[in-house]
Design an enzyme around this catalytic site. Structure first.
Site, PDB file in Angstrom:
ATOM      1  N   TYR A   1     -86.449 -23.258 -16.008  1.00  0.00           N
ATOM      2  CA  TYR A   1     -85.383 -24.159 -16.466  1.00  0.00           C
ATOM      3  C   TYR A   1     -85.555 -24.484 -17.948  1.00  0.00           C
ATOM      4  O   TYR A   1     -84.586 -24.531 -18.701  1.00  0.00           O
ATOM      5  CB  TYR A   1     -85.392 -25.439 -15.625  1.00  0.00           C
TER       6      TYR A   1
ATOM      7  N   GLU B   1     -77.777 -38.635  -6.095  1.00  0.00           N
ATOM      8  CA  GLU B   1     -76.415 -38.822  -5.600  1.00  0.00           C
ATOM      9  C   GLU B   1     -76.502 -39.527  -4.250  1.00  0.00           C
ATOM     10  O   GLU B   1     -77.211 -39.062  -3.352  1.00  0.00           O
ATOM     11  CB  GLU B   1     -75.704 -37.478  -5.451  1.00  0.00           C
TER      12      GLU B   1
ATOM     13  N   THR C   1     -85.016 -43.880   6.891  1.00  0.00           N
ATOM     14  CA  THR C   1     -84.503 -45.255   6.948  1.00  0.00           C
ATOM     15  C   THR C   1     -83.123 -45.337   6.311  1.00  0.00           C
ATOM     16  O   THR C   1     -82.230 -46.016   6.827  1.00  0.00           O
ATOM     17  CB  THR C   1     -85.474 -46.221   6.235  1.00  0.00           C
ATOM     18  N   ILE C   2     -82.937 -44.634   5.219  1.00  0.00           N
ATOM     19  CA  ILE C   2     -81.652 -44.616   4.518  1.00  0.00           C
ATOM     20  C   ILE C   2     -80.625 -43.814   5.329  1.00  0.00           C
ATOM     21  O   ILE C   2     -79.498 -44.255   5.544  1.00  0.00           O
ATOM     22  CB  ILE C   2     -81.825 -43.996   3.111  1.00  0.00           C
ATOM     23  N   ALA C   3     -81.024 -42.631   5.779  1.00  0.00           N
ATOM     24  CA  ALA C   3     -80.111 -41.749   6.515  1.00  0.00           C
ATOM     25  C   ALA C   3     -79.602 -42.398   7.799  1.00  0.00           C
ATOM     26  O   ALA C   3     -78.437 -42.225   8.172  1.00  0.00           O
ATOM     27  CB  ALA C   3     -80.803 -40.429   6.831  1.00  0.00           C
TER      28      ALA C   3
END
EC number: 3.5.4.13
Length: 184
Positions: A166, A133, A109-111
């Site tokens: 990490y 980001e 939906t965002i893309a």
């Protein structure tokens, strides 16, 4: 590496606190969906944003990042200017297991609105709120809604743990809170 299912994600979230807060189903209905999906977890974007600005005419330099490059916005939504960029954070706090690597992909939906979501891999034993980001690639302002879905987290489990996680290397973004700009 094997992609993990909703069953595994649910157990890890409930019994080991891998995702907090955890939503055990897809929440939909007039919003951008979030929560558990078949082979991933759709995380939400919080109400904290840092949007690039050229008010101070600063240089974007990852080795010498000037915090004046951003303006802070807090609210139910954030309008990202045309061809601009923002940082945000997830609502959810993640604790990635030692033998798991996560890849995060933007929601369709965002893309489909020309908004690109990028997140670097969530490494084994990384913990924190995810810094997100967000790039508006359109010539128009783009709205991002706080507390709604922004990206899907895929969990890949290795057949063996890494030599160094990490946490072992004391990564500079370990246990991050808030929207975290670049660190050197």
């Amino acid at each position: 590496m094997t992609i993990k299912s909703d069953r595994w994600i649910q157990v890890m979230a409930r019994e080991y606190g891998m995702i907090e807060p955890f939503v055990a189903e897809q929440v939909r209905g007039g919003i951008i969906s979030y929560g558990l999906s078949s082979y991933g977890y759709d995380m939400r974007v919080a109400d904290e944003f840092k949007v690039f600005t050229n008010v101070f005419n600063t240089l974007v330099d990852p080795k010498h990042f000037d915090p004046r490059s951003f303006v802070d916005i807090r609210g139910d939504y954030c309008d990202i200017p045309p061809n601009s960029f923002a940082l945000a954070r997830s609502v959810e706090y993640f604790r990635i297991p030692r033998n798991v690597l996560c890849i995060v992909l933007g929601k369709s939906t965002i893309a489909r609105c020309g908004i690109i979501v990028n997140v670097t891999p969530l490494e084994p034993e990384w913990c924190g709120y995810v810094t997100i980001e967000i790039s508006n690639t359109t010539p128009l302002p783009a709205r991002i809604y706080a507390n709604e879905g922004i990206a899907q987290v895929l969990f890949l489990e290795s057949d063996e743990p890494p030599l160094v996680s990490y946490a072992d290397k004391a990564g500079k973004y370990q246990n991050q809170t808030g929207v975290v700009p670049p660190r050197l």
